[in-house]
Motif scaffolding. Structure first.
Motif, PDB file in Angstrom:
ATOM      1  N   PHE A   1       0.845  -1.191   0.000  1.00 32.99           N
ATOM      2  CA  PHE A   1       0.000   0.000   0.000  1.00 32.99           C
ATOM      3  C   PHE A   1       0.879   1.238   0.000  1.00 32.99           C
ATOM      4  O   PHE A   1       2.096   1.151   0.198  1.00 32.99           O
ATOM      5  CB  PHE A   1      -0.986   0.001   1.182  1.00 32.99           C
ATOM      6  N   ASP A   2       0.274   2.377  -0.273  1.00 39.64           N
ATOM      7  CA  ASP A   2       1.005   3.637  -0.409  1.00 39.64           C
ATOM      8  C   ASP A   2       0.955   4.379   0.917  1.00 39.64           C
ATOM      9  O   ASP A   2      -0.066   4.955   1.282  1.00 39.64           O
ATOM     10  CB  ASP A   2       0.364   4.464  -1.523  1.00 39.64           C
ATOM     11  N   PHE A   3       2.060   4.344   1.673  1.00 39.75           N
ATOM     12  CA  PHE A   3       2.157   5.056   2.948  1.00 39.75           C
ATOM     13  C   PHE A   3       2.908   6.348   2.688  1.00 39.75           C
ATOM     14  O   PHE A   3       4.070   6.333   2.307  1.00 39.75           O
ATOM     15  CB  PHE A   3       2.892   4.196   3.981  1.00 39.75           C
ATOM     16  N   ARG A   4       2.230   7.458   2.903  1.00 42.35           N
ATOM     17  CA  ARG A   4       2.771   8.775   2.547  1.00 42.35           C
ATOM     18  C   ARG A   4       4.183   8.981   3.094  1.00 42.35           C
ATOM     19  O   ARG A   4       4.454   8.764   4.267  1.00 42.35           O
ATOM     20  CB  ARG A   4       1.855   9.873   3.088  1.00 42.35           C
ATOM     21  N   GLY A   5       5.083   9.426   2.201  1.00 37.24           N
ATOM     22  CA  GLY A   5       6.435   9.753   2.597  1.00 37.24           C
ATOM     23  C   GLY A   5       7.368   8.570   2.707  1.00 37.24           C
ATOM     24  O   GLY A   5       8.488   8.714   3.186  1.00 37.24           O
ATOM     25  N   HIS A   6       6.938   7.383   2.270  1.00 37.26           N
ATOM     26  CA  HIS A   6       7.758   6.188   2.408  1.00 37.26           C
ATOM     27  C   HIS A   6       8.015   5.550   1.040  1.00 37.26           C
ATOM     28  O   HIS A   6       7.231   5.691   0.097  1.00 37.26           O
ATOM     29  CB  HIS A   6       7.082   5.192   3.341  1.00 37.26           C
ATOM     30  N   ASP A   7       9.115   4.817   0.952  1.00 34.28           N
ATOM     31  CA  ASP A   7       9.529   4.216  -0.310  1.00 34.28           C
ATOM     32  C   ASP A   7       8.804   2.907  -0.587  1.00 34.28           C
ATOM     33  O   ASP A   7       8.530   2.565  -1.730  1.00 34.28           O
ATOM     34  CB  ASP A   7      11.043   3.976  -0.283  1.00 34.28           C
ATOM     35  N   SER A   8       8.515   2.133   0.455  1.00 31.08           N
ATOM     36  CA  SER A   8       7.760   0.895   0.296  1.00 31.08           C
ATOM     37  C   SER A   8       6.982   0.632   1.565  1.00 31.08           C
ATOM     38  O   SER A   8       7.374   1.077   2.654  1.00 31.08           O
ATOM     39  CB  SER A   8       8.696  -0.289  -0.005  1.00 31.08           C
ATOM     40  N   ALA A   9       5.866  -0.079   1.451  1.00 30.75           N
ATOM     41  CA  ALA A   9       5.045  -0.372   2.623  1.00 30.75           C
ATOM     42  C   ALA A   9       4.144  -1.557   2.322  1.00 30.75           C
ATOM     43  O   ALA A   9       3.668  -1.733   1.203  1.00 30.75           O
ATOM     44  CB  ALA A   9       4.201   0.844   3.006  1.00 30.75           C
ATOM     45  N   PHE A  10       3.922  -2.391   3.354  1.00 30.90           N
ATOM     46  CA  PHE A  10       2.998  -3.515   3.274  1.00 30.90           C
ATOM     47  C   PHE A  10       2.166  -3.541   4.555  1.00 30.90           C
ATOM     48  O   PHE A  10       2.659  -3.167   5.623  1.00 30.90           O
ATOM     49  CB  PHE A  10       3.756  -4.841   3.128  1.00 30.90           C
ATOM     50  N   LYS A  11       0.917  -3.996   4.435  1.00 36.58           N
ATOM     51  CA  LYS A  11       0.036  -4.033   5.598  1.00 36.58           C
ATOM     52  C   LYS A  11      -0.763  -5.318   5.628  1.00 36.58           C
ATOM     53  O   LYS A  11      -0.957  -5.986   4.611  1.00 36.58           O
ATOM     54  CB  LYS A  11      -0.919  -2.844   5.588  1.00 36.58           C
ATOM     55  N   ASP A  12      -1.220  -5.643   6.827  1.00 35.71           N
ATOM     56  CA  ASP A  12      -2.126  -6.767   7.008  1.00 35.71           C
ATOM     57  C   ASP A  12      -3.388  -6.523   6.190  1.00 35.71           C
ATOM     58  O   ASP A  12      -3.878  -5.399   6.096  1.00 35.71           O
ATOM     59  CB  ASP A  12      -2.466  -6.902   8.497  1.00 35.71           C
ATOM     60  N   ARG A  13      -3.929  -7.580   5.605  1.00 35.00           N
ATOM     61  CA  ARG A  13      -5.100  -7.429   4.738  1.00 35.00           C
ATOM     62  C   ARG A  13      -6.332  -6.953   5.493  1.00 35.00           C
ATOM     63  O   ARG A  13      -7.222  -6.331   4.915  1.00 35.00           O
ATOM     64  CB  ARG A  13      -5.413  -8.753   4.026  1.00 35.00           C
ATOM     65  N   PHE A  14      -6.409  -7.252   6.767  1.00 30.83           N
ATOM     66  CA  PHE A  14      -7.603  -6.931   7.536  1.00 30.83           C
ATOM     67  C   PHE A  14      -7.357  -5.877   8.613  1.00 30.83           C
ATOM     68  O   PHE A  14      -8.285  -5.189   9.021  1.00 30.83           O
ATOM     69  CB  PHE A  14      -8.158  -8.205   8.188  1.00 30.83           C
TER      70      PHE A  14
END
Length: 234
Positions: A105-118
């Motif tokens: 997902f797109d986390f503002r100000g960061h180069d890469s990001a991943f999150k839990d689906r729920f």
């Protein structure tokens, strides 16, 4: 042709942020709190801008062929832990593991990001800024650096800070500080691991966290992510 390569072929994103003065140089700017209630992600496709989608299509096209061209980094030489995937960004010089059921997902100000689906507040993100420092030790002793970061950069003005642990490690000649901390505000509490390192003329920060009420359940899982962060030569 330069590109970021994930072992499941997912590219990163990046934007800049304001600066923060630490020691005698411009170092990590004020970042998002450990977790941010305002991050809302309706679906995966809507969070990836058109340029990122084009990069993803390109990476999907090269597939396993590109894997044979990757440099022999220590990350790729190791067996990836079960239930994790490896994100390898060769142009930007870093890599890490993340849980295999998380999504980009797109986390503002960061180069890469991943999150839990729920649970969107359970996530990992990486950012970097330029620096003239050569090593994380140039910032100072780990206890001073961690105290300044957590209290003056990571914590919002209305949050109470509790630093739980800090560790230093060296991998392939590169030094890393990893620390665990809690942030408590009137509305909620969160806990995080952060790993910081300097290399390639950049100051890198990885933060992985969850709500405090889930920390005991997911702590060991997220520690794998924090400990997996590595710098690559670029």
């Amino acid at each position: 042709m330069a590109m970021a390569v994930s072992l499941n072929w997912i590219p990163p994103t990046f934007t800049n942020k304001a600066n923060y003065v630490l020691a005698h140089s411009t170092e990590p700017p004020r970042v998002q709190p450990c977790l941010q209630n305002s991050v809302t992600i309706p679906n995966e496709e809507s969070t990836i801008n058109p340029s990122h989608k084009r990069r993803r299509l390109l990476l999907l096209g090269v597939g396993a062929f590109t894997a044979n061209l990757l440099p022999a980094t220590s990350l790729l030489a190791q067996e990836i832990p079960q239930n994790y995937k490896a994100f390898v960004d060769i142009p930007d010089g870093y890599s890490y593991y993340y849980p295999s059921d998380w999504r980009e997902f797109d986390f503002r100000g960061h180069d890469s990001a991943f999150k839990d689906r729920f649970l969107q507040l359970q996530n990992v993100r990486v950012r970097f800024i330029p620096t003239d420092k050569k090593d994380i030790h140039d910032l100072g002793p780990i206890d001073e650096v961690v105290y300044n970061l957590v209290n003056h950069v990571y914590a919002a003005p209305n949050q109470m800070v509790n630093i739980l642990d800090m560790q230093e490690r060296t991998i392939d000649g590169k030094n890393y500080y990893t620390f665990e901390y809690e942030l408590t505000s009137p509305n909620y509490a969160s806990a995080c691991f952060a790993t910081i390192a300097i290399g390639n003329g950049r100051y890198y920060t990885l933060v992985v966290g969850a709500l405090e009420r889930r920390w005991r359940k997911v702590r060991n899982k997220l520690k794998v992510v924090a400990d997996s962060f590595k710098l690559l030569e670029i």
